[in-house]
Design a protein around this motif. Structure first.
Motif, short mmCIF file in Angstrom:
data_model
loop_
_atom_site.label_atom_id
_atom_site.label_comp_id
_atom_site.label_asym_id
_atom_site.label_seq_id
_atom_site.Cartn_x
_atom_site.Cartn_y
_atom_site.Cartn_z
N UNK E 51 38.71 3.20 12.34
CA UNK E 51 38.00 2.40 11.52
C UNK E 51 38.70 1.31 12.11
N UNK E 52 37.82 0.28 12.83
CA UNK E 52 37.95 -0.90 13.81
C UNK E 52 37.20 -0.90 14.68
N UNK E 53 36.12 0.65 15.48
CA UNK E 53 35.58 0.46 16.10
C UNK E 53 34.25 -0.20 16.29
N UNK E 54 34.11 -0.90 17.50
CA UNK E 54 32.85 -1.01 17.63
C UNK E 54 31.63 0.14 18.00
N UNK E 55 30.10 0.20 17.04
CA UNK E 55 29.46 0.77 17.60
C UNK E 55 28.63 0.83 17.53
N UNK E 56 27.22 1.54 17.59
CA UNK E 56 26.19 1.17 17.22
C UNK E 56 25.29 2.26 16.79
N UNK E 57 24.66 2.04 15.64
CA UNK E 57 23.82 3.66 14.65
C UNK E 57 23.01 3.01 15.34
N UNK E 58 22.38 4.31 16.29
CA UNK E 58 21.03 4.79 16.87
C UNK E 58 20.02 5.32 15.51
#
Lengths: 69, 69, 69, 69, 69, 69
Positions: E51-58
């Protein structure tokens, strides 16, 4: 059996994991292969893909079928 | 960049074809690779997949992404 | 609701299996249907597909969505 | 040839359209078939899928492979 | 219409391009949305997603369906 | 890292669920984004998609990759 899929990559089952509904299979490929990708033209242009470029083919495990004779 | 996709296969662009909206790219892979597949458990059982089995990984070209550094 | 997906096949749920994260559903289809495939042109040529050919539409279970009114 | 794909649906090519890179193929299926879907468990619960439910299997044309003997 | 797909993202058509067989559509999304991904457990662990991680949905454009009321 | 996928949507991990083989991840997206879809031309015509149309982008969770820096 002729199949429309452009990528049929021969290998050997190395490991696997069984879940309740889904399983994973790892396939070791030792022979050289050619992988064909179909991408949006704008993507090919943005990456300015040209012969000789070093690239990675990225494939989600859910998209891989397994065939066994 | 860490990516959830299990398959990131390094190769060299060999050929390509440009259409009006979509393009194809052929990527030559010479190093040995391991391909991970996620399949329905019933399929793994029906094929009775086990270590050492000769199989094919079958991948439709539309499912392949291309990444370039 | 109009939807871009070319294949919307009516049927009846026959069986299902629940996993921890994923489930499978079997849908019985009794009416005649037409299935549309989009494949790479080179694949259509290699298979020399023409009207009247006996073929199989091959679809991985992970690619099927389910809609219920 | 055993294949992990759960859905192999026999039919007859009815029509097709050739593009520059991609082609479409329409396959007429007259025999009753069973279609297997793998969906997220939460989706199956939200739709409260149960035996006898009238549903639609929704499949994008890009996800369909074609096999010909 | 209830649909098993976890991601139904409302937006407005901004642009499009027509090819001979395929078309592209750009959809502008201004409201906050939540995107659900299903990935291999080993991938979630390798990325140590929390929770809280910065991610990208690709998401590849070929995987997106369009629905219009 | 340049990637052919047209959709790279930044967000924050909000929740997740671990299964035996597969996991789900929910990603909260608060910034406006543009989603690109590639669909069959006949589908675009049937939906008569034009600028300004209110639509939904429909994406199955199995088709979403996750990337983390």
């Amino acid at each position: 059996m002729p199949l429309s899929a452009r990528n049929r990559i021969e290998g050997t089952v190395k490991a696997g994991e069984k879940g309740d509904v889904a399983s994973t299979v790892k396939i070791e490929v030792t022979k050289p292969v050619t992988i064909t990708a179909m991408i949006i033209k704008a993507a090919a242009e943005e990456l300015s893909l040209k012969e000789g470029d070093k690239v990675e083919a990225v494939i989600k495990a859910t998209e891989v079928l397994v065939s066994k004779d």
